[in-house]
Scaffold this motif. Structure first.
Motif, PDB file in Angstrom:
ATOM      1  N   LEU A  42      -9.683  10.418   1.708  1.00 46.18           N
ATOM      2  CA  LEU A  42      -9.289   9.097   2.196  1.00 46.18           C
ATOM      3  C   LEU A  42      -7.964   9.205   2.937  1.00 46.18           C
ATOM      4  CD1 LEU A  42      -9.783   5.959   2.138  1.00 46.18           C
ATOM      5  CD2 LEU A  42      -8.257   5.943   0.141  1.00 46.18           C
ATOM      6  N   PRO A  43      -7.937   8.873   4.234  1.00 42.37           N
ATOM      7  CA  PRO A  43      -6.671   8.963   4.973  1.00 42.37           C
ATOM      8  C   PRO A  43      -5.792   7.742   4.719  1.00 42.37           C
ATOM      9  CG  PRO A  43      -8.405   8.257   6.459  1.00 42.37           C
ATOM     10  CD  PRO A  43      -9.066   8.505   5.113  1.00 42.37           C
ATOM     11  N   ILE A  44      -4.511   7.974   4.543  1.00 39.79           N
ATOM     12  CA  ILE A  44      -3.539   6.885   4.407  1.00 39.79           C
ATOM     13  C   ILE A  44      -2.523   7.057   5.517  1.00 39.79           C
ATOM     14  CG2 ILE A  44      -1.834   5.793   2.926  1.00 39.79           C
ATOM     15  CD1 ILE A  44      -3.357   6.732   0.521  1.00 39.79           C
ATOM     16  N   HIS A  45      -2.635   6.222   6.532  1.00 37.12           N
ATOM     17  CA  HIS A  45      -1.780   6.362   7.706  1.00 37.12           C
ATOM     18  C   HIS A  45      -0.373   5.852   7.407  1.00 37.12           C
ATOM     19  CE1 HIS A  45      -0.355   6.097  11.867  1.00 37.12           C
ATOM     20  NE2 HIS A  45      -1.389   6.861  12.204  1.00 37.12           N
ATOM     21  N   ALA A  46       0.608   6.485   8.018  1.00 39.54           N
ATOM     22  CA  ALA A  46       2.004   6.144   7.751  1.00 39.54           C
ATOM     23  C   ALA A  46       2.375   4.739   8.213  1.00 39.54           C
ATOM     24  CB  ALA A  46       2.923   7.164   8.420  1.00 39.54           C
ATOM     25  N   TYR A  47       1.707   4.235   9.272  1.00 38.82           N
ATOM     26  CA  TYR A  47       2.117   2.927   9.782  1.00 38.82           C
ATOM     27  C   TYR A  47       1.027   2.145  10.504  1.00 38.82           C
ATOM     28  CZ  TYR A  47       2.691   5.799  13.998  1.00 38.82           C
ATOM     29  OH  TYR A  47       2.487   6.679  15.038  1.00 38.82           O
ATOM     30  N   ASP A  48      -0.128   2.736  10.779  1.00 34.57           N
ATOM     31  CA  ASP A  48      -1.102   2.065  11.628  1.00 34.57           C
ATOM     32  C   ASP A  48      -2.437   1.820  10.926  1.00 34.57           C
ATOM     33  OD1 ASP A  48      -1.497   0.765  14.030  1.00 34.57           O
ATOM     34  OD2 ASP A  48      -2.286   2.514  15.079  1.00 34.57           O
ATOM     35  N   GLN A  49      -2.374   1.338   9.695  1.00 30.51           N
ATOM     36  CA  GLN A  49      -3.554   0.872   8.970  1.00 30.51           C
ATOM     37  C   GLN A  49      -3.215  -0.468   8.324  1.00 30.51           C
ATOM     38  OE1 GLN A  49      -4.389   4.338   6.431  1.00 30.51           O
ATOM     39  NE2 GLN A  49      -6.476   4.362   7.240  1.00 30.51           N
ATOM     40  N   PRO A  50      -4.196  -1.357   8.195  1.00 33.87           N
ATOM     41  CA  PRO A  50      -3.909  -2.676   7.629  1.00 33.87           C
ATOM     42  C   PRO A  50      -3.231  -2.626   6.263  1.00 33.87           C
ATOM     43  CG  PRO A  50      -6.043  -2.722   8.691  1.00 33.87           C
ATOM     44  CD  PRO A  50      -5.584  -1.278   8.725  1.00 33.87           C
ATOM     45  N   ALA A  51      -3.724  -1.778   5.353  1.00 30.14           N
ATOM     46  CA  ALA A  51      -3.141  -1.741   4.008  1.00 30.14           C
ATOM     47  C   ALA A  51      -1.687  -1.286   4.042  1.00 30.14           C
ATOM     48  CB  ALA A  51      -3.958  -0.831   3.100  1.00 30.14           C
ATOM     49  N   THR A  52      -1.351  -0.394   4.970  1.00 41.14           N
ATOM     50  CA  THR A  52       0.033   0.054   5.092  1.00 41.14           C
ATOM     51  C   THR A  52       0.932  -1.105   5.476  1.00 41.14           C
ATOM     52  OG1 THR A  52      -0.720   2.258   5.783  1.00 41.14           O
ATOM     53  CG2 THR A  52       1.581   1.703   6.212  1.00 41.14           C
ATOM     54  N   LEU A  53       0.558  -1.829   6.530  1.00 43.25           N
ATOM     55  CA  LEU A  53       1.370  -2.958   6.972  1.00 43.25           C
ATOM     56  C   LEU A  53       1.420  -4.060   5.926  1.00 43.25           C
ATOM     57  CD1 LEU A  53       0.845  -1.472   9.783  1.00 43.25           C
ATOM     58  CD2 LEU A  53       1.223  -3.719  10.785  1.00 43.25           C
ATOM     59  N   LEU A  54       0.305  -4.258   5.226  1.00 42.85           N
ATOM     60  CA  LEU A  54       0.268  -5.285   4.195  1.00 42.85           C
ATOM     61  C   LEU A  54       1.268  -4.963   3.080  1.00 42.85           C
ATOM     62  CD1 LEU A  54      -1.367  -7.863   3.619  1.00 42.85           C
ATOM     63  CD2 LEU A  54      -2.967  -6.464   2.324  1.00 42.85           C
ATOM     64  N   GLY A  55       1.320  -3.691   2.687  1.00 43.56           N
ATOM     65  CA  GLY A  55       2.294  -3.291   1.680  1.00 43.56           C
ATOM     66  C   GLY A  55       3.713  -3.460   2.156  1.00 43.56           C
ATOM     67  N   GLN A  56       3.990  -3.064   3.390  1.00 38.49           N
ATOM     68  CA  GLN A  56       5.358  -3.179   3.911  1.00 38.49           C
ATOM     69  C   GLN A  56       5.757  -4.645   4.100  1.00 38.49           C
ATOM     70  OE1 GLN A  56       5.208  -0.479   3.038  1.00 38.49           O
ATOM     71  NE2 GLN A  56       4.709   1.177   4.468  1.00 38.49           N
ATOM     72  N   ALA A  57       4.773  -5.520   4.305  1.00 39.57           N
ATOM     73  CA  ALA A  57       5.080  -6.951   4.429  1.00 39.57           C
ATOM     74  C   ALA A  57       5.733  -7.502   3.173  1.00 39.57           C
ATOM     75  CB  ALA A  57       3.800  -7.729   4.737  1.00 39.57           C
ATOM     76  N   THR A  58       5.478  -6.853   2.036  1.00 38.69           N
ATOM     77  CA  THR A  58       6.064  -7.347   0.784  1.00 38.69           C
ATOM     78  C   THR A  58       7.573  -7.181   0.759  1.00 38.69           C
ATOM     79  OG1 THR A  58       5.778  -5.266  -0.471  1.00 38.69           O
ATOM     80  CG2 THR A  58       3.919  -6.809  -0.441  1.00 38.69           C
ATOM     81  N   VAL A  59       8.130  -6.324   1.618  1.00 42.20           N
ATOM     82  CA  VAL A  59       9.590  -6.259   1.745  1.00 42.20           C
ATOM     83  C   VAL A  59      10.115  -7.609   2.227  1.00 42.20           C
ATOM     84  CG1 VAL A  59      11.543  -5.151   2.883  1.00 42.20           C
ATOM     85  CG2 VAL A  59       9.560  -3.786   2.253  1.00 42.20           C
ATOM     86  N   GLY A  60       9.432  -8.188   3.225  1.00 41.77           N
ATOM     87  CA  GLY A  60       9.842  -9.495   3.724  1.00 41.77           C
ATOM     88  C   GLY A  60       9.718 -10.580   2.677  1.00 41.77           C
ATOM     89  N   LEU A  61       8.616 -10.574   1.940  1.00 42.67           N
ATOM     90  CA  LEU A  61       8.422 -11.553   0.864  1.00 42.67           C
ATOM     91  C   LEU A  61       9.577 -11.495  -0.123  1.00 42.67           C
ATOM     92  CD1 LEU A  61       5.100 -12.024  -1.139  1.00 42.67           C
ATOM     93  CD2 LEU A  61       7.298 -11.872  -2.292  1.00 42.67           C
ATOM     94  N   GLU A  62       9.903 -10.298  -0.558  1.00 48.05           N
ATOM     95  CA  GLU A  62      10.971 -10.116  -1.540  1.00 48.05           C
ATOM     96  C   GLU A  62      12.324 -10.537  -0.989  1.00 48.05           C
ATOM     97  OE1 GLU A  62       9.894  -6.463  -4.367  1.00 48.05           O
ATOM     98  OE2 GLU A  62      11.808  -6.198  -3.351  1.00 48.05           O
ATOM     99  N   PHE A  63      12.611 -10.085   0.232  1.00 47.50           N
ATOM    100  CA  PHE A  63      13.919 -10.347   0.841  1.00 47.50           C
ATOM    101  C   PHE A  63      14.121 -11.855   1.022  1.00 47.50           C
ATOM    102  CE2 PHE A  63      16.912  -8.480   4.336  1.00 47.50           C
ATOM    103  CZ  PHE A  63      18.008  -8.854   3.578  1.00 47.50           C
ATOM    104  N   GLU A  64      13.072 -12.569   1.425  1.00 48.24           N
ATOM    105  CA  GLU A  64      13.229 -14.010   1.613  1.00 48.24           C
ATOM    106  C   GLU A  64      13.467 -14.718   0.285  1.00 48.24           C
ATOM    107  OE1 GLU A  64      11.522 -17.544   4.376  1.00 48.24           O
ATOM    108  OE2 GLU A  64      10.066 -16.036   3.738  1.00 48.24           O
TER     109      GLU A  64
END
Length: 312
Positions: free
Chosen positions: A143-165
């Motif tokens: 199973l490939p896990i792309h560093a930045y160009d897959q939906p699940a990757t961006l979805l996980g990184q979006a949680t930084v914004g949720l937390e910060f806000e």
């Protein structure tokens, strides 16, 4: 592929991974401590995340939301993403094979190996490691896990914004270092223009800036002191539409300013940040980004895996 998650999607991802990640702290710092006039700065210390960077969020989002084959997962990385995938896989009992280029910091290589993951050094740049990982996927079915160009990757990184806000709702503007764009793309999908997001890149690795000039992701020459974390040759195709709509500006900083930001983080806060982790601050201390009067500025210290770890 289209990627445009809603707030409910990001909250659901956060709930899924929250038991596996750290809610990293936010601190207030006087701008004068960093040598320039202005009000307080708000720093989110994502370098304190598991494996030393925000990347653990995307890694756990993948692994907890997919059916993983027996052969396990694979990732290509300048170092931080590989360390995060290896860490998450180890915690969840999943085999992992990680490909990194020769420019990867020894500290990141050591971190990956310490998890028990299979590590392969492939080529001189991230693109070389990515090609090797794709060949491995074709042969093995991993199973490939792309560093930045897959939906699940961006979805996980979006949680930084949720937390910060949640932690700093008063912040008006957030400065975010950009490599492949997974972090700022994810944050853009969370904020959706509610806050002013500023993309900060090394002038030696202007991947997003060049994409903006071209109107689409394009291959870019990359190098410099932050190449191991911000050295993606092409910006992500998923983040680009989001950034085009919700990122207010793109700013380039010199390697010298990044190095000075690293020194100031250590001198004033005793924080050991890697070059990529200090890049957002570099935009402020160099004047590449100048806040307006009264503007409340936040920034991410997004990585803490320098080329050589301190010796104590």
């Amino acid at each position: 592929m289209h990627f445009d998650p809603g707030v409910s999607d990001i909250r659901a991802a956060y709930e899924r991974i929250s038991g596996h990640i750290r809610r990293t702290p936010v601190i207030e710092v006087d701008a004068a401590d960093f040598g320039f006039a202005g009000q307080q700065l708000t720093l989110k210390l994502e370098l304190l995340q598991h494996s030393g960077s925000f990347k653990a969020r995307g890694a756990f989002t993948h692994l907890l939301g997919a059916e993983v084959p027996a052969v396990g997962v694979t990732a290509a990385s300048g170092g931080n993403h590989g360390a995060a995938v290896a860490y998450a896989a180890g915690k969840l009992g999943v085999p992992a094979k990680i490909f990194v280029p020769s420019v990867a910091a020894q500290s990141k290589i050591d971190r990956i190996r310490a998890t028990g993951a299979d590590l392969v050094i492939a080529g001189d740049r991230y693109a070389d490691a990515l090609a090797a990982s794709q060949e491995h996927v074709a042969k093995s079915g991993a199973l490939p896990i792309h560093a930045y160009d897959q939906p699940a990757t961006l979805l996980g990184q979006a949680t930084v914004g949720l937390e910060f806000e949640e932690q700093a709702p008063e912040v008006d503007t957030i400065l975010v270092a950009v490599g492949g764009g997974g972090l700022i793309g994810g944050m853009a999908s969370w904020y959706r223009g509610r806050k002013k997001l500023i993309a900060i890149e090394p002038a030696s690795a202007p991947t997003y800036a060049e994409a903006l000039k071209a109107g689409q992701p394009v291959d870019t020459d990359v190098g410099g002191i932050a190449v191991d974390s911000l050295g993606a040759r092409r910006i992500g195709s998923l983040m680009f539409p989001l950034a085009s709509q919700y990122v207010a500006a793109s700013v380039l900083v010199a390697d010298e300013a990044i190095r000075e930001a690293q020194k100031l983080l250590w001198k004033q806060l005793r924080i050991v940040a890697e070059p990529g982790g200090a890049t957002a601050l570099a935009a402020l201390i160099s004047g590449a980004y100048k806040p307006e009067a009264g503007e409340r500025v936040g920034l991410l210290v997004c990585g803490g895996n320098p080329m050589v770890e301190p010796s104590f």
